[in-house]
Motif scaffolding. Structure first.
Motif, mmCIF file in Angstrom:
data_model
loop_
_atom_site.group_PDB
_atom_site.id
_atom_site.type_symbol
_atom_site.label_atom_id
_atom_site.label_comp_id
_atom_site.label_asym_id
_atom_site.label_seq_id
_atom_site.Cartn_x
_atom_site.Cartn_y
_atom_site.Cartn_z
ATOM 1 N N GLN A 3 0.847 -1.190 0.000
ATOM 2 C CA GLN A 3 0.000 0.000 0.000
ATOM 3 C C GLN A 3 0.881 1.238 0.000
ATOM 4 O OE1 GLN A 3 -2.740 0.388 3.201
ATOM 5 N NE2 GLN A 3 -4.351 -0.703 2.135
ATOM 6 N N ILE A 4 0.544 2.193 -0.855
ATOM 7 C CA ILE A 4 1.223 3.470 -0.900
ATOM 8 C C ILE A 4 0.149 4.540 -0.775
ATOM 9 C CG2 ILE A 4 2.676 5.008 -2.264
ATOM 10 C CD1 ILE A 4 3.709 2.444 -3.697
ATOM 11 N N ASN A 5 0.168 5.285 0.315
ATOM 12 C CA ASN A 5 -0.866 6.295 0.593
ATOM 13 C C ASN A 5 -2.270 5.689 0.516
ATOM 14 O OD1 ASN A 5 1.053 8.284 0.993
ATOM 15 N ND2 ASN A 5 1.034 8.896 -1.155
ATOM 16 N N HIS A 6 -2.429 4.537 1.109
ATOM 17 C CA HIS A 6 -3.713 3.813 1.171
ATOM 18 C C HIS A 6 -4.225 3.367 -0.196
ATOM 19 C CE1 HIS A 6 -3.853 4.824 5.379
ATOM 20 N NE2 HIS A 6 -3.679 6.099 5.068
ATOM 21 N N ARG A 7 -3.335 3.267 -1.182
ATOM 22 C CA ARG A 7 -3.708 2.763 -2.498
ATOM 23 C C ARG A 7 -2.732 1.668 -2.882
ATOM 24 N NH1 ARG A 7 -4.339 7.884 -6.315
ATOM 25 N NH2 ARG A 7 -2.112 7.560 -6.282
ATOM 26 N N ASN A 15 2.437 -24.184 -25.641
ATOM 27 C CA ASN A 15 2.421 -24.057 -24.182
ATOM 28 C C ASN A 15 2.180 -22.603 -23.796
ATOM 29 O OD1 ASN A 15 3.083 -26.769 -24.035
ATOM 30 N ND2 ASN A 15 5.269 -26.350 -23.915
ATOM 31 N N ARG A 16 1.265 -22.405 -22.839
ATOM 32 C CA ARG A 16 0.960 -21.063 -22.358
ATOM 33 C C ARG A 16 1.673 -20.828 -21.036
ATOM 34 N NH1 ARG A 16 -5.461 -20.976 -23.574
ATOM 35 N NH2 ARG A 16 -5.247 -20.836 -25.824
ATOM 36 N N THR A 17 2.278 -19.659 -20.915
ATOM 37 C CA THR A 17 2.966 -19.277 -19.692
ATOM 38 C C THR A 17 2.543 -17.864 -19.331
ATOM 39 O OG1 THR A 17 4.863 -20.597 -20.393
ATOM 40 C CG2 THR A 17 5.215 -19.063 -18.596
ATOM 41 N N SER A 18 2.277 -17.638 -18.055
ATOM 42 C CA SER A 18 1.919 -16.304 -17.582
ATOM 43 C C SER A 18 3.075 -15.705 -16.800
ATOM 44 C CB SER A 18 0.682 -16.366 -16.694
ATOM 45 O OG SER A 18 -0.443 -16.723 -17.452
ATOM 46 N N PHE A 19 3.280 -14.413 -16.987
ATOM 47 C CA PHE A 19 4.315 -13.670 -16.292
ATOM 48 C C PHE A 19 3.688 -12.450 -15.640
ATOM 49 C CE2 PHE A 19 6.374 -15.639 -19.985
ATOM 50 C CZ PHE A 19 7.374 -16.352 -19.365
ATOM 51 N N ARG A 20 4.379 -11.896 -14.645
ATOM 52 C CA ARG A 20 3.925 -10.685 -13.979
ATOM 53 C C ARG A 20 5.024 -9.634 -14.050
ATOM 54 N NH1 ARG A 20 1.846 -12.245 -8.082
ATOM 55 N NH2 ARG A 20 2.616 -10.151 -7.831
ATOM 56 N N THR A 21 4.609 -8.384 -14.214
ATOM 57 C CA THR A 21 5.565 -7.287 -14.176
ATOM 58 C C THR A 21 5.801 -6.899 -12.721
ATOM 59 O OG1 THR A 21 3.853 -5.583 -14.275
ATOM 60 C CG2 THR A 21 4.734 -6.379 -16.377
ATOM 61 N N TYR A 22 6.705 -5.964 -12.516
ATOM 62 C CA TYR A 22 6.898 -5.405 -11.178
ATOM 63 C C TYR A 22 5.697 -4.525 -10.844
ATOM 64 C CZ TYR A 22 8.544 -1.641 -14.192
ATOM 65 O OH TYR A 22 8.644 -0.695 -15.172
ATOM 66 N N SER A 23 5.461 -4.302 -9.564
ATOM 67 C CA SER A 23 4.348 -3.463 -9.130
ATOM 68 C C SER A 23 4.731 -1.992 -9.277
ATOM 69 C CB SER A 23 4.006 -3.742 -7.670
ATOM 70 O OG SER A 23 3.580 -5.060 -7.509
ATOM 71 N N THR A 24 3.813 -1.223 -9.810
ATOM 72 C CA THR A 24 4.055 0.202 -9.981
ATOM 73 C C THR A 24 2.742 0.965 -9.976
ATOM 74 O OG1 THR A 24 5.037 1.899 -11.396
ATOM 75 C CG2 THR A 24 4.117 -0.035 -12.500
ATOM 76 N N MET A 25 2.806 2.190 -9.467
ATOM 77 C CA MET A 25 1.616 3.039 -9.466
ATOM 78 C C MET A 25 1.311 3.553 -10.878
ATOM 79 S SD MET A 25 0.487 2.966 -6.425
ATOM 80 C CE MET A 25 -0.519 4.355 -5.972
ATOM 81 N N ALA A 26 2.271 3.488 -11.783
ATOM 82 C CA ALA A 26 2.068 3.971 -13.157
ATOM 83 C C ALA A 26 1.052 3.125 -13.914
ATOM 84 C CB ALA A 26 3.392 3.989 -13.902
ATOM 85 N N LEU A 27 0.758 1.927 -13.436
ATOM 86 C CA LEU A 27 -0.214 1.067 -14.119
ATOM 87 C C LEU A 27 -1.646 1.278 -13.642
ATOM 88 C CD1 LEU A 27 1.787 -2.279 -14.317
ATOM 89 C CD2 LEU A 27 1.281 -0.694 -16.166
ATOM 90 N N ARG A 28 -1.843 2.096 -12.612
ATOM 91 C CA ARG A 28 -3.205 2.377 -12.132
ATOM 92 C C ARG A 28 -3.992 3.091 -13.223
ATOM 93 N NH1 ARG A 28 -4.756 2.159 -6.905
ATOM 94 N NH2 ARG A 28 -6.222 3.859 -7.226
#
Length: 78
Positions: free
Chosen positions: A16-20, A35-48
């Protein structure tokens, strides 16, 4: 690298950053063998609020065929 498609943006509820919550992108890659593979990016507020990124193609850099060590290059879209 392999090409992947952003299929979803999800809140990272562990942080949580500033309650978000920051968001991360879920990227799906399909290999030449189907074959299907899922990946995740790093967490960032820019994706909100960036639902316009869903369906876009990004590069996923992988270390080897196990796909355990990877990096999703989403910086070109932000």
């Amino acid at each position: 690298y392999v090409w992947g498609e952003i299929t979803a943006l999800e809140a990272d509820i562990k942080i949580q950053i500033n309650h978000r919550h920051p968001y991360y992108a879920v990227v799906r890659c399909v290999s030449t063998y189907g074959n299907r593979t899922s990946f995740r990016t790093y967490s960032t507020m820019a994706l909100r609020g960036r639902e316009d990124l869903i369906g876009r193609k990004v590069k996923v850099y992988v270390a080897d065929d196990t796909y355990r060590n990877y990096y999703v290059d989403i910086s070109s879209l932000l």
